[in-house]
Design a protein around this motif. Structure first.
Motif, PDB file in Angstrom:
ATOM      1  N   ALA A 207     -17.505  -6.215   9.184  1.00  0.00           N
ATOM      2  CA  ALA A 207     -16.113  -5.743   9.152  1.00  0.00           C
ATOM      3  C   ALA A 207     -15.762  -5.095  10.478  1.00  0.00           C
ATOM      4  O   ALA A 207     -16.637  -4.724  11.259  1.00  0.00           O
ATOM      5  N   LYS A 208     -14.458  -4.967  10.698  1.00  0.00           N
ATOM      6  CA  LYS A 208     -13.936  -4.275  11.864  1.00  0.00           C
ATOM      7  C   LYS A 208     -13.226  -3.014  11.389  1.00  0.00           C
ATOM      8  O   LYS A 208     -12.999  -2.829  10.192  1.00  0.00           O
ATOM      9  N   PHE A 209     -12.861  -2.149  12.325  1.00  0.00           N
ATOM     10  CA  PHE A 209     -12.134  -0.941  11.976  1.00  0.00           C
ATOM     11  C   PHE A 209     -10.641  -1.139  12.207  1.00  0.00           C
ATOM     12  O   PHE A 209     -10.225  -1.688  13.226  1.00  0.00           O
ATOM     13  N   ALA A 210      -9.856  -0.704  11.236  1.00  0.00           N
ATOM     14  CA  ALA A 210      -8.404  -0.803  11.343  1.00  0.00           C
ATOM     15  C   ALA A 210      -7.861   0.366  12.159  1.00  0.00           C
ATOM     16  O   ALA A 210      -8.134   1.528  11.852  1.00  0.00           O
ATOM     17  N   GLY A 211      -7.101   0.051  13.176  1.00  0.00           N
ATOM     18  CA  GLY A 211      -6.448   1.074  13.973  1.00  0.00           C
ATOM     19  C   GLY A 211      -4.970   1.142  13.623  1.00  0.00           C
ATOM     20  O   GLY A 211      -4.509   0.508  12.667  1.00  0.00           O
ATOM     21  N   PRO A 212      -4.193   1.882  14.400  1.00  0.00           N
ATOM     22  CA  PRO A 212      -2.744   1.995  14.144  1.00  0.00           C
ATOM     23  C   PRO A 212      -2.035   0.648  14.109  1.00  0.00           C
ATOM     24  O   PRO A 212      -1.122   0.444  13.304  1.00  0.00           O
ATOM     25  N   ASP A 213      -2.451  -0.286  14.966  1.00  0.00           N
ATOM     26  CA  ASP A 213      -1.798  -1.590  15.012  1.00  0.00           C
ATOM     27  C   ASP A 213      -1.977  -2.362  13.712  1.00  0.00           C
ATOM     28  O   ASP A 213      -1.052  -3.025  13.232  1.00  0.00           O
ATOM     29  N   GLU A 214      -3.187  -2.299  13.136  1.00  0.00           N
ATOM     30  CA  GLU A 214      -3.443  -2.993  11.881  1.00  0.00           C
ATOM     31  C   GLU A 214      -2.758  -2.293  10.708  1.00  0.00           C
ATOM     32  O   GLU A 214      -2.206  -2.935   9.813  1.00  0.00           O
ATOM     33  N   ARG A 215      -2.778  -0.966  10.732  1.00  0.00           N
ATOM     34  CA  ARG A 215      -2.211  -0.219   9.601  1.00  0.00           C
ATOM     35  C   ARG A 215      -0.694  -0.337   9.528  1.00  0.00           C
ATOM     36  O   ARG A 215      -0.114  -0.358   8.437  1.00  0.00           O
ATOM     37  N   LYS A 216      -0.023  -0.412  10.677  1.00  0.00           N
ATOM     38  CA  LYS A 216       1.442  -0.401  10.666  1.00  0.00           C
ATOM     39  C   LYS A 216       2.031  -1.705  10.132  1.00  0.00           C
ATOM     40  O   LYS A 216       3.214  -1.766   9.791  1.00  0.00           O
ATOM     41  N   ILE A 217       1.204  -2.754  10.069  1.00  0.00           N
ATOM     42  CA  ILE A 217       1.688  -4.032   9.535  1.00  0.00           C
ATOM     43  C   ILE A 217       2.082  -3.894   8.067  1.00  0.00           C
ATOM     44  O   ILE A 217       3.012  -4.527   7.579  1.00  0.00           O
ATOM     45  N   PHE A 218       1.357  -3.027   7.356  1.00  0.00           N
ATOM     46  CA  PHE A 218       1.573  -2.872   5.917  1.00  0.00           C
ATOM     47  C   PHE A 218       2.348  -1.596   5.642  1.00  0.00           C
ATOM     48  O   PHE A 218       1.944  -0.511   6.043  1.00  0.00           O
ATOM     49  N   LYS A 219       3.457  -1.728   4.983  1.00  0.00           N
ATOM     50  CA  LYS A 219       4.283  -0.576   4.660  1.00  0.00           C
ATOM     51  C   LYS A 219       4.209  -0.333   3.155  1.00  0.00           C
ATOM     52  O   LYS A 219       4.513  -1.219   2.353  1.00  0.00           O
ATOM     53  N   ALA A 220       3.807   0.858   2.792  1.00  0.00           N
ATOM     54  CA  ALA A 220       3.637   1.162   1.365  1.00  0.00           C
ATOM     55  C   ALA A 220       4.956   1.091   0.610  1.00  0.00           C
ATOM     56  O   ALA A 220       5.027   0.596  -0.509  1.00  0.00           O
ATOM     57  N   GLY A 221       6.025   1.587   1.221  1.00  0.00           N
ATOM     58  CA  GLY A 221       7.325   1.556   0.546  1.00  0.00           C
ATOM     59  C   GLY A 221       7.367   2.504  -0.642  1.00  0.00           C
ATOM     60  O   GLY A 221       6.493   3.323  -0.851  1.00  0.00           O
ATOM     61  N   ASN A 222       8.410   2.373  -1.444  1.00  0.00           N
ATOM     62  CA  ASN A 222       8.534   3.238  -2.610  1.00  0.00           C
ATOM     63  C   ASN A 222       7.763   2.658  -3.804  1.00  0.00           C
ATOM     64  O   ASN A 222       7.198   1.577  -3.739  1.00  0.00           O
ATOM     65  N   GLN A 223       7.781   3.400  -4.898  1.00  0.00           N
ATOM     66  CA  GLN A 223       7.001   2.989  -6.062  1.00  0.00           C
ATOM     67  C   GLN A 223       7.461   1.647  -6.627  1.00  0.00           C
ATOM     68  O   GLN A 223       6.653   0.836  -7.071  1.00  0.00           O
ATOM     69  N   ILE A 224       8.767   1.410  -6.614  1.00  0.00           N
ATOM     70  CA  ILE A 224       9.292   0.150  -7.151  1.00  0.00           C
ATOM     71  C   ILE A 224       8.771  -1.029  -6.327  1.00  0.00           C
ATOM     72  O   ILE A 224       8.307  -2.034  -6.879  1.00  0.00           O
ATOM     73  N   ARG A 225       8.851  -0.892  -5.000  1.00  0.00           N
ATOM     74  CA  ARG A 225       8.360  -1.975  -4.134  1.00  0.00           C
ATOM     75  C   ARG A 225       6.870  -2.202  -4.336  1.00  0.00           C
ATOM     76  O   ARG A 225       6.408  -3.341  -4.419  1.00  0.00           O
ATOM     77  N   ARG A 226       6.099  -1.123  -4.446  1.00  0.00           N
ATOM     78  CA  ARG A 226       4.656  -1.253  -4.614  1.00  0.00           C
ATOM     79  C   ARG A 226       4.326  -1.969  -5.923  1.00  0.00           C
ATOM     80  O   ARG A 226       3.412  -2.787  -5.994  1.00  0.00           O
ATOM     81  N   THR A 227       5.081  -1.664  -6.978  1.00  0.00           N
ATOM     82  CA  THR A 227       4.859  -2.323  -8.264  1.00  0.00           C
ATOM     83  C   THR A 227       5.189  -3.806  -8.169  1.00  0.00           C
ATOM     84  O   THR A 227       4.448  -4.663  -8.663  1.00  0.00           O
ATOM     85  N   LEU A 228       6.305  -4.128  -7.511  1.00  0.00           N
ATOM     86  CA  LEU A 228       6.686  -5.527  -7.337  1.00  0.00           C
ATOM     87  C   LEU A 228       5.660  -6.281  -6.496  1.00  0.00           C
ATOM     88  O   LEU A 228       5.327  -7.436  -6.791  1.00  0.00           O
ATOM     89  N   GLN A 229       5.151  -5.618  -5.470  1.00  0.00           N
ATOM     90  CA  GLN A 229       4.148  -6.256  -4.623  1.00  0.00           C
ATOM     91  C   GLN A 229       2.899  -6.622  -5.429  1.00  0.00           C
ATOM     92  O   GLN A 229       2.316  -7.687  -5.245  1.00  0.00           O
TER      93      GLN A 229
END
Length: 292
Positions: A60-82
């Protein structure tokens, strides 16, 4: 790419890695480990942990800011839909809901962020042999550990894991997890005695003094004192080579038992994994293990 958030100690990190590893393997893409939560100072809700997978031959590799910013948690509704409609989203952020297996797991796309514990072999069972290899220790055993390993291999060995530590002293861990009772270990040994002869017990614990004061079984007992928290992976290595095992309500000993390659192994696990009986643990304990 698959990014997995690491949280908790060695056993929890192994669950998270294993789930992410299978998803990355299935999509033929890279796995990244997000260690940012481990780097934050604990404010009391969790026991402070550090990154521990470097002990193994992981890929595995380590996730830095560039990798983490690709994914946006959003609000609870979006997370449930995802989570429910993964094919709709190109970059999927999945926050685990509950403790049971997510049936939609295999439909998660090749760009997914996993946030959770993922404590079920169903998330990674197809790559069992790959994980056995990757969860091998990188360094040679010292003389004392080798002595225990030789003795384990020469006897009808039973690994007994007793988890106390933060389960006793950390208020949140004590309320959430609780500890396995002395009665549990007595009943587990009694169960093994029905089919096993000439057993030798090998006790692994973060509180060996408690074990020495309370374990008075009429069997040879070896208290494994060759490791501490900084090299607990060696304890796991020794435990997985025992013929059978009695585990605690701990992801650490869960993995020691799961990695045990003995085809005839008997694993005894506590039926009470959490203090809250309403928490569903039906996917946590493999079907072939004995629950007491």
């Amino acid at each position: 790419m698959i990014v997995v958030k690491l949280i908790g100690g060695l056993g929890n990190q192994m669950f998270q890695y294993a789930a992410g590893r299978y998803l990355a393997y299935m999509h033929k893409t890279d796995l990244y480990l997000d260690t940012s939560f481990l780097e934050k100072k604990s404010e009391g809700a969790y026991t402070q942990r550090k990154y521990e997978l470097s002990k193994f031959l992981i890929e595995a590799k380590f996730a830095g800011p560039d990798e983490r910013k690709i994914f946006k948690a959003g609000n609870q509704i979006r997370r449930t839909l995802q989570r429910k409609l993964p094919l709709v989203f190109n970059n999927l952020y999945v926050a685990e809901s509950g403790t049971s297996y997510h049936n939609e797991f295999l439909s998660y796309p090749r760009n997914t962020y996993l946030d959770g514990f993922w404590q079920s072999e169903r998330y990674f069972k197809p790559i069992e042999e790959l994980l056995r290899n990757e969860f091998s220790v990188q360094t040679k055993l010292n003389e004392k550990n080798q002595h225990f390993l030789d003795k384990i291999k020469q006897t009808n060995s039973v690994a007994i894991h007793v988890r106390r530590g933060d389960y006793v002293h950390h208020p949140n861990a004590n309320v959430h997890h609780g500890i396995c009772s002395l009665l549990y270990y007595e009943q587990a040994i009694a169960h093994l005695k029905k089919t096993e002869n000439d057993m030798s017990l090998f006790v692994f614990s973060d509180d060996l003094e408690w074990c020495k004061n309370n374990f008075k079984f009429d069997l040879p007992i070896n208290f494994v004192d060759s490791n501490d928290a900084s090299n607990a992976h060696f304890d796991m290595h020794l435990m997985k080579h025992c013929k059978n095992a009695i585990i605690a309500n701990s992801s650490f000993s869960w993995w020691a038992a799961w990695l045990n390659a003995n085809p005839k192994k008997i694993i005894v696990a506590p039926i009470k994994w959490f203090n809250d009986a309403s928490i569903d643990t039906s996917d946590l304990i493999p079907e072939t293990w004995i629950k007491i």
